[in-house]
Motif scaffolding. Structure first.
Motif, short mmCIF file in Angstrom:
data_model
loop_
_atom_site.label_atom_id
_atom_site.label_comp_id
_atom_site.label_asym_id
_atom_site.label_seq_id
_atom_site.Cartn_x
_atom_site.Cartn_y
_atom_site.Cartn_z
N PRO A 1 37.48 5.46 -2.46
CA PRO A 1 36.48 5.99 -1.53
C PRO A 1 36.56 5.31 -0.17
O PRO A 1 36.83 4.10 -0.07
CB PRO A 1 35.15 5.68 -2.24
CG PRO A 1 35.51 5.57 -3.68
CD PRO A 1 36.88 4.99 -3.72
N ALA A 2 36.31 6.07 0.90
CA ALA A 2 36.38 5.52 2.24
C ALA A 2 35.39 4.37 2.44
O ALA A 2 35.68 3.39 3.12
CB ALA A 2 36.11 6.63 3.26
N VAL A 3 34.22 4.47 1.82
CA VAL A 3 33.23 3.39 1.91
C VAL A 3 33.80 2.10 1.33
O VAL A 3 33.61 1.01 1.87
CB VAL A 3 31.93 3.79 1.20
CG1 VAL A 3 30.97 2.61 1.13
CG2 VAL A 3 31.27 4.96 1.90
N ARG A 4 34.51 2.24 0.22
CA ARG A 4 35.10 1.06 -0.42
C ARG A 4 36.22 0.47 0.46
O ARG A 4 36.37 -0.74 0.52
CB ARG A 4 35.66 1.45 -1.78
CG ARG A 4 36.22 0.27 -2.57
CD ARG A 4 35.13 -0.66 -3.02
NE ARG A 4 35.67 -1.87 -3.62
CZ ARG A 4 35.36 -3.08 -3.23
NH1 ARG A 4 34.49 -3.26 -2.24
NH2 ARG A 4 35.89 -4.14 -3.81
N MET A 5 36.98 1.33 1.15
CA MET A 5 38.05 0.85 2.02
C MET A 5 37.48 -0.05 3.12
O MET A 5 38.10 -1.05 3.50
CB MET A 5 38.80 2.02 2.64
CG MET A 5 39.59 2.87 1.64
SD MET A 5 40.97 1.97 0.88
CE MET A 5 42.06 1.79 2.29
N GLN A 6 36.29 0.28 3.61
CA GLN A 6 35.68 -0.53 4.66
C GLN A 6 35.33 -1.93 4.18
O GLN A 6 35.31 -2.88 4.95
CB GLN A 6 34.42 0.16 5.19
CG GLN A 6 34.69 1.47 5.93
CD GLN A 6 33.41 2.15 6.36
OE1 GLN A 6 32.34 1.89 5.82
NE2 GLN A 6 33.51 3.03 7.34
N GLN A 7 35.04 -2.06 2.89
CA GLN A 7 34.65 -3.36 2.34
C GLN A 7 35.84 -4.24 1.96
O GLN A 7 35.72 -5.46 1.88
CB GLN A 7 33.78 -3.15 1.09
CG GLN A 7 32.53 -2.32 1.33
CD GLN A 7 31.89 -1.87 0.02
OE1 GLN A 7 32.51 -1.90 -1.04
NE2 GLN A 7 30.63 -1.45 0.10
N LEU A 8 36.98 -3.60 1.74
CA LEU A 8 38.09 -4.31 1.10
C LEU A 8 38.77 -5.35 1.97
O LEU A 8 39.30 -6.34 1.46
CB LEU A 8 39.13 -3.30 0.59
CG LEU A 8 38.84 -2.70 -0.78
CD1 LEU A 8 39.76 -1.53 -1.06
CD2 LEU A 8 38.98 -3.76 -1.87
N THR A 9 38.79 -5.16 3.30
CA THR A 9 39.54 -6.11 4.12
C THR A 9 38.98 -7.53 3.98
O THR A 9 39.75 -8.48 3.78
CB THR A 9 39.52 -5.68 5.60
OG1 THR A 9 38.18 -5.37 6.00
CG2 THR A 9 40.40 -4.47 5.82
N ALA A 10 37.66 -7.69 4.08
CA ALA A 10 37.07 -9.03 3.93
C ALA A 10 37.32 -9.58 2.54
O ALA A 10 37.60 -10.78 2.37
CB ALA A 10 35.57 -8.98 4.22
N GLU A 11 37.27 -8.72 1.53
CA GLU A 11 37.50 -9.18 0.16
C GLU A 11 38.95 -9.59 -0.05
O GLU A 11 39.24 -10.51 -0.82
CB GLU A 11 37.09 -8.09 -0.82
CG GLU A 11 35.59 -7.81 -0.79
CD GLU A 11 35.18 -6.71 -1.75
OE1 GLU A 11 36.01 -6.33 -2.60
OE2 GLU A 11 34.03 -6.24 -1.64
#
Length: 495
Positions: free
Chosen positions: A322-332
């Motif tokens: 999901p695009a929302v999840r892609m936004q979170q993944l860089t920091a993780e």
């Protein structure tokens, strides 16, 4: 409510289990195979496979209290993106027919520390959360079939009862006689509740707010919360109750329906075994892989170093992150890289995210280059520079095998829904100055120059089950290393 609306994500085999006390944590941990530490945003998880299943469990401890349980539940769900989230541990019984050692599956959780005090007395203003219907059904099935009892100590297999009832959660340890004011209040205001504890309200509230992940709490009764707690604790009933709850929870996770087989995709049924043999499934044609040079978004990441790159391509490619999840993944991904020692705490890590890729990388400074990425299609990628003790970059077989093993571990730890199978691909980029030999035997003052700078690529022509990445990581790393070196020595025959 989430209890009625959340659906099981059957494409994922990741499960989150939360506990509050060390003895509860140990009861669950003892059921995991090869647990290993995974750090995220200051929280330490242990990731391990539930014995006899393909489910990967992420286990962490919240500590006592509803506030900490709520915070850790939200963080764990965001990090792992699990199929389901559970809380397990011990509780005090409130009814005469609930005995120490029994199991209570919380159909509802009531937060009893809420209300209004006025001249007419205290008026309850409680909040309640219902457990997810699907998980209640699985738990009911486990209780009805009863095969989980074979794992209990022989003396309690028939006497341990399973109750599906509400639980109340507050911020105090209740250990008072039946006539005490708090016991009277709970009996009057929450007469249907059969157990009391301190974390369930925080857990259920946070799980409800995710609006996506089913949740369930399972408690073992350790005492009657009636002033006799010290005596029952001295008899080891806390440990017994925690163990009973963990065993019942393990069977609930085991009985979750398996991920469905994709219609029209390759038939992987023969490759899913419960032993530790690395099983390959040939593909009709190589999976489509995005190599590093096509992942890098800008020229600022272009490296002159010779790079080892590893990719896990999902097969079949039927779902997207999901695009929302892609936004979170860089920091993780930055946190993951630092926790695994892939990035140092002093290195500046550049992050890049778009609709199609989340990527973090160390810029090429003094030939230091490393990165992690995940694409919207679910491909997981990692790369790093080969060692260069002198003028040449060195492809040392033993070191390459170890590094591929580390990269596999990192990619397996990315908190994004996993495919059922992956096709691995490995390559060396910038090959002009690369030599195949032992690091200990390299002459730092000489260099071997290859006539071509074409990358050496091992194409993703075969797939493996996702559980094999962690269970057979060393064997997988050995095979990929052998294929890479074979292709390097025989460049006309790319694997």
């Amino acid at each position: 409510m989430l209890g009625k609306g959340a659906e099981l994500n059957e494409a994922s085999d990741k499960i989150v289990v939360l506990t509050a006390l060390p003895l509860e944590y140990q009861a669950v941990r003892s059921l995991l195979e090869d647990p290993r530490r995974v750090d995220h945003a200051g929280t330490i998880f242990e990731q391990g496979r539930l014995a006899g299943t393909s489910h990967t469990v992420y286990l962490t401890s919240t500590g006592p209290g509803n506030d900490s349980a709520a915070a850790l539940t939200e963080r764990a769900v965001s990090f792992v993106q699990p199929r389901a989230v559970f809380f397990t541990g011990i509780a005090g019984g409130l009814k005469s027919d609930i005995s120490p050692g029994d199991i209570v599956v919380a159909t509802e959780v009531h937060a009893y520390h809420g209300g209004k005090q006025d001249p007419d007395g205290f008026k309850v203003r409680s909040r309640s959360w219902e457990a997810s219907y699907q998980l209640q059904q699985v738990a009911q099935y486990v209780a009805n079939v009863g095969t989980w009892r074979s794992k209990l100590p022989e003396g309690v297999r028939t006497s341990t009862a399973v109750h599906f009832k509400p639980i109340v959660a507050g911020d105090v340890v209740l250990n008072a006689p039946q006539e005490s004011s708090l016991r009277t209040f709970l009996d009057h205001s929450y007469n249907g509740a059969v157990a009391v504890e301190m974390e369930g309200a925080g857990f259920a509230s946070a799980a409800h707010k995710t609006q996506a992940v089913p949740h369930l709490m399972i408690r073992g009764i350790s005492d009657r919360a009636d002033g006799t707690k010290q005596n029952t604790d001295g008899l080891g009933l806390q440990e017994a109750a925690a163990s009973h709850a963990a065993l019942f929870l393990a069977e609930v996770i085991t009985q979750l329906s398996p991920p469905p087989t994709s219609v029209g995709g390759p038939d992987f049924s023969t490759s899913r075994r419960l032993d530790d043999e690395l099983v390959w499934q040939p593909l009709e044609q190589p999976a489509v892989v995005t190599w590093r040079k096509n992942l890098i978004p800008t020229s600022e990441y272009t490296s002159s170093a010779s790079l080892l790159e590893l990719h896990l391509v999902p097969v079949p490619a039927t779902s997207r992150v999901p695009a929302v999840r892609m936004q979170q993944l860089t920091a993780e991904l930055v946190d993951l890289g630092r926790s695994e020692g892939f990035f140092t705490n002093l290195e500046h890590v550049e992050a890049y995210d778009s609709a199609e890729v989340a990527l973090v990388a160390v810029k090429d400074r003094h030939n230091r280059s490393a990165g992690i990425a995940i694409t919207r299609s679910g491909q997981r990628s990692a790369w790093e520079a080969l060692p260069h003790p002198g003028l040449s970059y060195v492809l040392d077989e033993d070191r390459t095998r170890d590094r591929i093993g580390i990269l596999l571990k990192i990619l397996d730890s990315i908190a994004s829904p996993a495919a059922s199978h992956y096709a691995p691909a490995v390559a060396v980029e910038n090959t002009t100055m690369v030599t195949v030999e032992r690091l200990s035997e390299v002459n730092p003052h000489s260099a071997r120059i290859r006539p071509t700078d074409a990358p050496i690529e091992v194409q993703p022509e075969e797939a493996i089950g996702v559980e094999m990445i962690s269970r057979c990581g060393r064997e997988l790393a050995e095979e990929l290393t052998a294929r890479l070196i074979y292709s390097f020595r025989n460049p006309r025959r790319q694997w």
